[in-house]
Design a protein around this motif. Structure first.
Motif, PDB file in Angstrom:
ATOM      1  N   ARG A  27     -29.562   5.202  21.608  1.00 38.07           N
ATOM      2  CA  ARG A  27     -29.083   6.667  21.968  1.00 38.07           C
ATOM      3  C   ARG A  27     -28.806   7.482  20.830  1.00 38.07           C
ATOM      4  O   ARG A  27     -28.615   7.088  19.546  1.00 38.07           O
ATOM      5  CB  ARG A  27     -27.492   6.492  22.264  1.00 38.07           C
ATOM      6  CG  ARG A  27     -27.264   5.666  23.501  1.00 38.07           C
ATOM      7  CD  ARG A  27     -25.653   5.211  23.697  1.00 38.07           C
ATOM      8  NE  ARG A  27     -25.368   4.616  25.073  1.00 38.07           N
ATOM      9  CZ  ARG A  27     -25.869   3.312  25.398  1.00 38.07           C
ATOM     10  NH1 ARG A  27     -26.433   2.629  24.392  1.00 38.07           N
ATOM     11  NH2 ARG A  27     -25.394   2.847  26.643  1.00 38.07           N
ATOM     12  N   ARG A  29     -27.592  10.839  19.269  1.00 33.71           N
ATOM     13  CA  ARG A  29     -26.755  11.978  19.370  1.00 33.71           C
ATOM     14  C   ARG A  29     -27.010  12.961  18.479  1.00 33.71           C
ATOM     15  O   ARG A  29     -26.835  12.945  17.222  1.00 33.71           O
ATOM     16  CB  ARG A  29     -25.384  11.077  19.340  1.00 33.71           C
ATOM     17  CG  ARG A  29     -25.319   9.757  20.322  1.00 33.71           C
ATOM     18  CD  ARG A  29     -24.119   9.085  20.116  1.00 33.71           C
ATOM     19  NE  ARG A  29     -22.898   9.871  20.351  1.00 33.71           N
ATOM     20  CZ  ARG A  29     -21.757  10.108  19.604  1.00 33.71           C
ATOM     21  NH1 ARG A  29     -21.944   9.688  18.076  1.00 33.71           N
ATOM     22  NH2 ARG A  29     -20.927  10.727  19.777  1.00 33.71           N
ATOM     23  N   ILE A  73     -31.304   7.646  25.474  1.00 36.60           N
ATOM     24  CA  ILE A  73     -30.409   8.596  26.054  1.00 36.60           C
ATOM     25  C   ILE A  73     -30.244   9.467  24.761  1.00 36.60           C
ATOM     26  O   ILE A  73     -30.116   8.925  23.608  1.00 36.60           O
ATOM     27  CB  ILE A  73     -29.106   7.815  26.260  1.00 36.60           C
ATOM     28  CG1 ILE A  73     -29.245   6.868  27.597  1.00 36.60           C
ATOM     29  CG2 ILE A  73     -28.050   8.717  26.696  1.00 36.60           C
ATOM     30  CD1 ILE A  73     -27.988   6.192  27.559  1.00 36.60           C
ATOM     31  N   SER A  75     -28.208  13.066  23.788  1.00 40.75           N
ATOM     32  CA  SER A  75     -27.026  13.662  23.901  1.00 40.75           C
ATOM     33  C   SER A  75     -26.916  14.747  23.024  1.00 40.75           C
ATOM     34  O   SER A  75     -27.281  14.665  22.041  1.00 40.75           O
ATOM     35  CB  SER A  75     -25.775  12.751  24.089  1.00 40.75           C
ATOM     36  OG  SER A  75     -25.467  12.365  22.633  1.00 40.75           O
ATOM     37  N   SER A  77     -23.860  17.741  21.778  1.00 38.01           N
ATOM     38  CA  SER A  77     -22.511  18.001  21.754  1.00 38.01           C
ATOM     39  C   SER A  77     -22.400  19.188  21.008  1.00 38.01           C
ATOM     40  O   SER A  77     -22.982  19.216  19.827  1.00 38.01           O
ATOM     41  CB  SER A  77     -21.791  16.685  21.428  1.00 38.01           C
ATOM     42  OG  SER A  77     -20.127  17.107  21.415  1.00 38.01           O
ATOM     43  N   GLN A  92     -20.619  18.635  26.432  1.00 39.55           N
ATOM     44  CA  GLN A  92     -21.675  17.510  26.201  1.00 39.55           C
ATOM     45  C   GLN A  92     -22.749  17.585  27.149  1.00 39.55           C
ATOM     46  O   GLN A  92     -22.275  17.545  28.512  1.00 39.55           O
ATOM     47  CB  GLN A  92     -20.937  16.039  25.961  1.00 39.55           C
ATOM     48  CG  GLN A  92     -20.062  16.171  24.928  1.00 39.55           C
ATOM     49  CD  GLN A  92     -19.463  14.932  24.782  1.00 39.55           C
ATOM     50  OE1 GLN A  92     -20.014  13.823  24.397  1.00 39.55           O
ATOM     51  NE2 GLN A  92     -17.998  14.759  25.269  1.00 39.55           N
ATOM     52  N   PHE A  94     -26.111  15.035  28.580  1.00 41.19           N
ATOM     53  CA  PHE A  94     -26.835  14.049  28.470  1.00 41.19           C
ATOM     54  C   PHE A  94     -28.105  13.793  29.076  1.00 41.19           C
ATOM     55  O   PHE A  94     -28.016  14.432  30.353  1.00 41.19           O
ATOM     56  CB  PHE A  94     -25.982  12.712  28.835  1.00 41.19           C
ATOM     57  CG  PHE A  94     -24.531  12.725  27.936  1.00 41.19           C
ATOM     58  CD1 PHE A  94     -24.539  11.559  26.816  1.00 41.19           C
ATOM     59  CD2 PHE A  94     -23.505  13.119  28.562  1.00 41.19           C
ATOM     60  CE1 PHE A  94     -23.165  11.496  26.201  1.00 41.19           C
ATOM     61  CE2 PHE A  94     -22.300  13.216  27.815  1.00 41.19           C
ATOM     62  CZ  PHE A  94     -22.177  12.394  26.654  1.00 41.19           C
ATOM     63  N   GLU A  95     -29.116  13.221  28.656  1.00 42.13           N
ATOM     64  CA  GLU A  95     -30.325  12.863  29.600  1.00 42.13           C
ATOM     65  C   GLU A  95     -30.786  11.565  29.384  1.00 42.13           C
ATOM     66  O   GLU A  95     -30.617  11.001  28.135  1.00 42.13           O
ATOM     67  CB  GLU A  95     -31.465  14.091  29.284  1.00 42.13           C
ATOM     68  CG  GLU A  95     -31.273  15.234  30.020  1.00 42.13           C
ATOM     69  CD  GLU A  95     -31.231  15.480  31.146  1.00 42.13           C
ATOM     70  OE1 GLU A  95     -31.447  14.410  32.156  1.00 42.13           O
ATOM     71  OE2 GLU A  95     -31.304  16.627  31.929  1.00 42.13           O
ATOM     72  N   SER A  96     -31.286  10.755  30.280  1.00 43.00           N
ATOM     73  CA  SER A  96     -31.707   9.412  29.965  1.00 43.00           C
ATOM     74  C   SER A  96     -33.386   9.343  30.470  1.00 43.00           C
ATOM     75  O   SER A  96     -33.847  10.135  31.452  1.00 43.00           O
ATOM     76  CB  SER A  96     -31.242   8.643  31.121  1.00 43.00           C
ATOM     77  OG  SER A  96     -31.584   7.386  31.014  1.00 43.00           O
TER      78      SER A  96
END
Length: 109
Positions: A27, A29, A73, A75, A77, A92, A94-96
């Protein structure tokens, strides 16, 4: 970091020790103040930025991981948010992505 929308994006952290539904997951971020309600960057625009971040930032960092993550992932924010904590005041996105043939392939999250 440079993204297609031109918004300011900075790396908040990378989480690699929390498994995802498809196994090894990383992830990435990012803090992106431009996605705030008054920031002017909508989800569609931010989605292109997240694809770019997966392709140019995350993907090159996967090769040194054991096991190599099968999912990334990304993200965004508008403010820093601690991982796993609820933050209803934050915007926020998010994409996978699954990693296939050395590419980030978007998956419905």
């Amino acid at each position: 970091m440079a993204v297609p929308s031109g918004q300011a994006v900075t790396l908040q952290d990378v989480i690699w020790n929390a498994r995802g539904p498809d196994g090894a997951t990383m992830r990435f971020r990012f803090v992106a103040p431009g996605i705030a309600p008054a920031g002017g960057v909508d989800f569609e625009t931010a989605s292109a930025d997240m694809q770019h971040l997966c392709d140019t930032y995350a993907l090159p960092r996967l090769a040194d991981q054991v096991p190599v993550p099968q999912q990334v992932i990304i993200s965004l924010s508008d403010v820093p948010v601690p991982f796993g904590e609820a933050a209803p005041e934050a915007t926020q996105f998010f994409e996978s992505y699954r990693i296939e043939d050395g590419l980030c392939v978007w998956e419905m999250f």
